[in-house]
Scaffold this active site. Structure first.
Site, short mmCIF file in Angstrom:
data_model
loop_
_atom_site.label_atom_id
_atom_site.label_comp_id
_atom_site.label_asym_id
_atom_site.label_seq_id
_atom_site.Cartn_x
_atom_site.Cartn_y
_atom_site.Cartn_z
N CYS B 89 -28.71 -16.15 20.06
CA CYS B 89 -27.41 -15.60 20.49
C CYS B 89 -27.48 -15.09 21.93
O CYS B 89 -27.54 -15.88 22.86
CB CYS B 89 -26.94 -14.54 19.51
SG CYS B 89 -25.19 -14.18 19.68
N HIS B 219 -27.50 -16.86 14.01
CA HIS B 219 -28.53 -15.84 13.76
C HIS B 219 -29.36 -16.15 12.52
O HIS B 219 -29.00 -15.69 11.42
CB HIS B 219 -27.86 -14.48 13.55
CG HIS B 219 -27.35 -13.84 14.80
ND1 HIS B 219 -28.12 -12.98 15.56
CD2 HIS B 219 -26.16 -13.95 15.43
CE1 HIS B 219 -27.41 -12.56 16.60
NE2 HIS B 219 -26.22 -13.13 16.55
N GLU B 221 -32.14 -14.83 11.66
CA GLU B 221 -32.76 -13.60 11.12
C GLU B 221 -31.80 -12.85 10.20
O GLU B 221 -32.23 -12.00 9.42
CB GLU B 221 -33.23 -12.70 12.28
CG GLU B 221 -32.17 -11.85 12.97
CD GLU B 221 -31.25 -12.62 13.90
OE1 GLU B 221 -31.33 -13.86 13.93
OE2 GLU B 221 -30.43 -11.98 14.60
#
Lengths: 169, 272
Positions: B89, B219, B221
């Site tokens: 990002c 994302h 994660e």
């Protein structure tokens, strides 16, 4: 059809301009700008009412001007812009996106709300304040070099792949 | 155990979950501040991650101020040496503004992450989208090498995530595509919402010339665990989430884990 420009700036020092000026200092340029001002620049094309129409809509939408923290003016009226040190020589560069959905969406919104706006275009105006006696052509070249990010070590204010710049005033 | 460094800039806000994802993939992960240059220089890592967030409050343009920081000289050097680098990002924005991706001429800015382009919307958008790896990327990219080719759902959250390239670079950029947005069945998206930001060529993640640097807008994660997948999500991962029992759910890997597991696989050896 009238074209009306509005410049908006923060009443307090602009953090974006402060960060930008610090980043420029770290670039160790031979002749860096001594001051930097940042303005939101809105260009309206209105079918009637001219500045009165624009004044009304600016007063209506706090997303354009938030009166708690910002102030605005019609920039054509002044030779130097509001808030600027007249002891410096100023050159302005307007940065805008090639494709700007925010401006398109604003135009649609204003039309729906009954404002006689045919189009609008949003830019960020950066004004570079150089020493007064610096050659004018040189200040323009330096401001332009500083404005376009061709390389990581180069300009700062626009990505040439997605944005365009133009001299302003 | 292989070492991964997560670089925190002022305004980063995903460093802890990124480090956790790396640790739980069997790597020794540590967070370094952007001004820990000497410390990091003396303790070089095997891989680097620039996490998501709003570095320097997105002032001037997302990622541009961070791209000028001295720590990026070190990242640049490590990238040129072939170390795996991932920007997530805002980290991806930093990599593009640094000229590391697409990186035909490293240091030259040859791509942009511009403002989202979605019908009737502008500014920040967020949600879940599906991603599919390019087959060449599975072979070349350390962050994608464990992927099977099946689509994975991953969250996205950005205002400036639209990959833009110069017209003359459109053909060349195709060999740099790491991940594309896709429909839930893996087919090419028909614009918004499967391609949430109007990204050119439906690009969600882009590699450099050598494939070791990946700039990824969504994302991974945030979908490292199965419990992070919304139960109402369509597709096999949503089914898996709905059918999972609460017991033990906290340990089950989610769709984004494959990005970090890929790195562990690539670095190999003592990652147990």
């Amino acid at each position: 059809m009238d074209r009306v420009k509005v410049a908006v700036y923060l009443k307090t020092p602009d953090p974006q301009a402060v960060t930008a000026l610090n980043t420029i200092k770290a670039m160790r340029l031979l002749l860096p700008p001594l001051k930097l001002q940042r303005y939101d620049l809105w260009e309206f094309e209105v079918s009637r009412g001219g500045r009165n129409t624009v004044s009304e809509l600016v007063g209506h939408f706090s997303d354009i001007v938030n009166p708690n923290k910002q102030t605005w003016f019609f920039p054509e009226e002044d030779s130097s812009l509001a808030g600027e040190d007249t002891e410096l020589q100023w050159v302005g560069i307007a940065v805008r996106d090639h494709v700007d959905s925010a401006s398109e969406n604003w135009t649609e919104l204003l039309k729906r709300r009954g404002f006689p706006v045919e189009s609008l275009r949003y830019s960020v105006l950066w004004r570079f304040g150089y020493l007064k006696d610096t050659d004018e052509a040189l200040t323009k070249k330096m401001a332009l070099d500083l404005s376009v990010s061709h390389t990581r070590a180069g300009g700062l204010f626009s990505n040439p792949v997605s944005q365009e710049v133009s001299f302003w005033i | 155990m292989s070492r991964a460094a997560v670089i925190r800039f002022p305004g980063s806000n995903c460093e802890f979950e990124t480090a956790r994802a790396l640790k739980n993939s069997g790597l020794n992960a540590r967070i370094y501040n952007w001004n820990d240059i000497e410390l990091l220089s003396d303790n070089r890592a095997d891989a680097y991650v620039l996490p998501g967030g709003f570095s320097f409050q997105d002032r001037i343009r997302a990622g541009v101020v961070a791209s000028r920081e001295s720590i990026m000289d070190l990242i640049f050097e490590e990238a040129v040496n072939g170390k795996p680098i991932l920007g997530i990002c805002n980290g991806a924005q930093v990599l593009l503004e640094s000229g590391l991706v697409p990186g035909w001429k490293p240091g030259s800015v040859q791509g942009a992450l511009a403002g989202n382009l979605a019908p009737g919307r502008s500014g920040y958008l967020s949600g879940w989208i599906n991603l599919k790896p390019a087959s060449e990327a599975i072979e070349r990219c350390p962050w994608l090498c464990a992927m099977s080719g099946e689509p994975i759902p991953v969250p996205f959250a950005h205002a400036e995530g639209r990959f833009v390239f110069r017209k003359e670079d459109t053909e060349s950029v195709k060999s740099h595509i790491g991940l594309t947005y896709c429909e839930v069945d893996g087919s090419a998206p028909d614009g918004y919402p499967a391609n949430p930001n109007g990204s050119a060529l439906d690009v969600a993640a882009l590699m450099n010339v050598d494939g070791n640097v990946l700039a990824m807008m969504p994302h991974p994660e945030r979908s490292f665990y199965l419990w992070q997948v919304p139960p109402d999500l369509k597709g096999p991962w949503g089914d898996m989430r709905r059918n999972s029992s609460l017991k033990g759910l906290e340990d089950q890997p989610g769709p984004g884990a494959i990005i970090f597991k890929s790195l562990a696989k690539y670095l190999g050896g003592n990652n147990g």
